[in-house]
Write an enzyme that holds these catalytic residues in place. Structure first.
Site, short mmCIF file in Angstrom:
data_model
loop_
_atom_site.label_atom_id
_atom_site.label_comp_id
_atom_site.label_asym_id
_atom_site.label_seq_id
_atom_site.Cartn_x
_atom_site.Cartn_y
_atom_site.Cartn_z
N HIS A 98 0.84 -1.20 0.00
CA HIS A 98 0.00 0.00 0.00
C HIS A 98 0.88 1.26 0.00
O HIS A 98 0.61 2.21 -0.73
CB HIS A 98 -0.92 0.01 1.22
CG HIS A 98 -2.15 -0.82 1.07
ND1 HIS A 98 -2.12 -2.19 1.16
CD2 HIS A 98 -3.45 -0.48 0.83
CE1 HIS A 98 -3.35 -2.66 0.99
NE2 HIS A 98 -4.17 -1.65 0.79
N HIS A 145 0.97 -3.24 9.27
CA HIS A 145 2.40 -3.13 8.98
C HIS A 145 3.13 -2.45 10.13
O HIS A 145 2.56 -1.62 10.85
CB HIS A 145 2.65 -2.32 7.71
CG HIS A 145 2.24 -3.04 6.46
ND1 HIS A 145 2.97 -4.07 5.91
CD2 HIS A 145 1.16 -2.86 5.66
CE1 HIS A 145 2.35 -4.50 4.83
NE2 HIS A 145 1.26 -3.79 4.65
#
Length: 374
Positions: A98, A145
């Site tokens: 992303h 993350h």
């Protein structure tokens, strides 16, 4: 240095950032229950995965997705991290794709438009930085993350963009003019999907990567089609171009084009996916209703490849062609109304008439060229 690296790689910074944003784990409801719950009650979020931009994004995303399954670094554990997503939790975390997409797309768009259109480059740079920063922070906020995953994703993409930038013009020229460009684009996108790094457990990584890469291959084919068939009108002047100011008419046209495009892509996806899945499952000897069979390499990659490579062509060649036909019909109707009004009474209307007539003449020339009429 090792201490700093372990800190940005660990889950503690993620949990601290989430608490700063108002997220924390509630106590388990029963003995042995450790399912994390967010006090913000945001369990599921909708993710959006991502013509130079159409070419750059698949390459960046493939490198990022493949790196995950080569490095095999796990995502932040819960607890202490609050997990707000579950769909991609089975994938590995390093690097954040992303963050890579949020770096590649806006900065590629900025680099390809800053000398083509008249707008403040500083404003474009700030907007690109804002998009990159917000998406990167959102990946930490959702608990998907670590800080190191995000930083590595941004740094890797910046390196890829910087290294590839001098070759963009040459690649674009090859895509448009070389006779073997469509075959090469489709072949490469299929091969990198088939030879994706072997998974030690099934996840959405291979399928999502196939979607992105095959759509990029289809977009490359659409670029070739648009150039070879002269479907993109030649500009009437040299860049940089003035960006039109927003008006009610412009917003209506944008909304109409968006609606037409979404409808075409949605219908095309449903039809192509159904046909591709049926065909591939029949060749593989499995049922289309068998969800486990769809995870097999010989089923998952081919049917997704066929579906999204076709959608790449539909999105970048078919939809613009439909938009141009619609615009042509609209301009013809407007021009007919002007003719019915008789002699023009103002300079503004007269100028508009001349522009419409020039546009129609140009469109008529292109139709003759396409159909090889005298």
């Amino acid at each position: 240095m090792d201490e700093l690296l372990n800190k940005v790689r660990g889950p503690e910074l993620v949990a601290q950032f989430q608490r700063l944003c108002g997220l924390s784990l509630l106590p388990p409801q029963a003995e042995g229950q450790s399912q994390p719950v967010s006090t913000a009650r945001c369990r599921d979020q909708v993710n959006t995965e991502n013509n130079r931009t159409a070419s750059a994004a698949p390459i960046v995303m493939y490198i990022g997705q493949a790196s995950k399954d080569v490095l095999k670094w796990p995502r932040p554990p819960s607890p202490p991290v609050v997990k707000l997503e579950v769909r991609v939790d089975a994938e590995y975390g390093m690097p954040s794709t992303h963050a890579m997409a949020a770096t590649a797309i806006p900065f590629t768009f900025l680099l390809t438009t800053m000398n083509r259109y008249k707008y403040p480059c500083e404003l474009g740079l700030l907007l690109a930085l804002a998009i990159c920063t917000l998406v990167s922070l959102s990946r930490i906020y959702t608990g998907m993350h670590t800080v190191l995953d995000v930083l590595c994703g941004v740094a890797l993409t910046a390196l890829l963009v910087a290294v590839s930038y001098p070759f963009w013009d040459a690649v674009e020229t090859f895509q448009m003019k070389n006779s073997f460009a469509p075959l090469l684009a489709l072949s490469l996108s299929f091969l990198v999907s088939i030879y994706y790094p072997e998974l030690d457990h099934w996840s959405t990584a291979r399928g999502d990567t196939t979607n992105i890469v095959s759509a990029g291959g289809g977009a490359a084919v659409a670029t070739w089609i648009n150039h070879q068939w002269s479907l993109i009108p030649e500009p009437v002047s040299a860049p940089p171009y003035q960006i039109p100011s927003l008006s009610t008419g412009l917003l209506c046209r944008m909304g109409t084009r968006f609606t037409i495009g979404i409808v075409i892509v949605f219908i095309a996806r449903q039809v192509i996916k159904s046909v591709a899945l049926t065909l591939v499952c029949r060749l593989a000897g499995v049922s289309t209703r068998d969800q486990e069979a769809r995870k097999l390499l010989r089923v998952e990659v081919p049917y997704k490849y066929i579906t999204y490579s076709c959608l790449g062509v539909v999105g970048l060649a078919v939809c613009p062609a439909v938009h141009r036909v619609y615009r042509n019909m609209l301009h013809q109707a407007q021009y007919g109304c002007l003719l019915l009004q008789g002699p023009t009474l103002t300079v503004g209307i007269h100028s508009e008439r001349l522009r419409e007539e020039a546009w129609l003449n140009d469109w008529d020339f292109r139709l003759r060229r396409l159909n090889k009429l005298p």
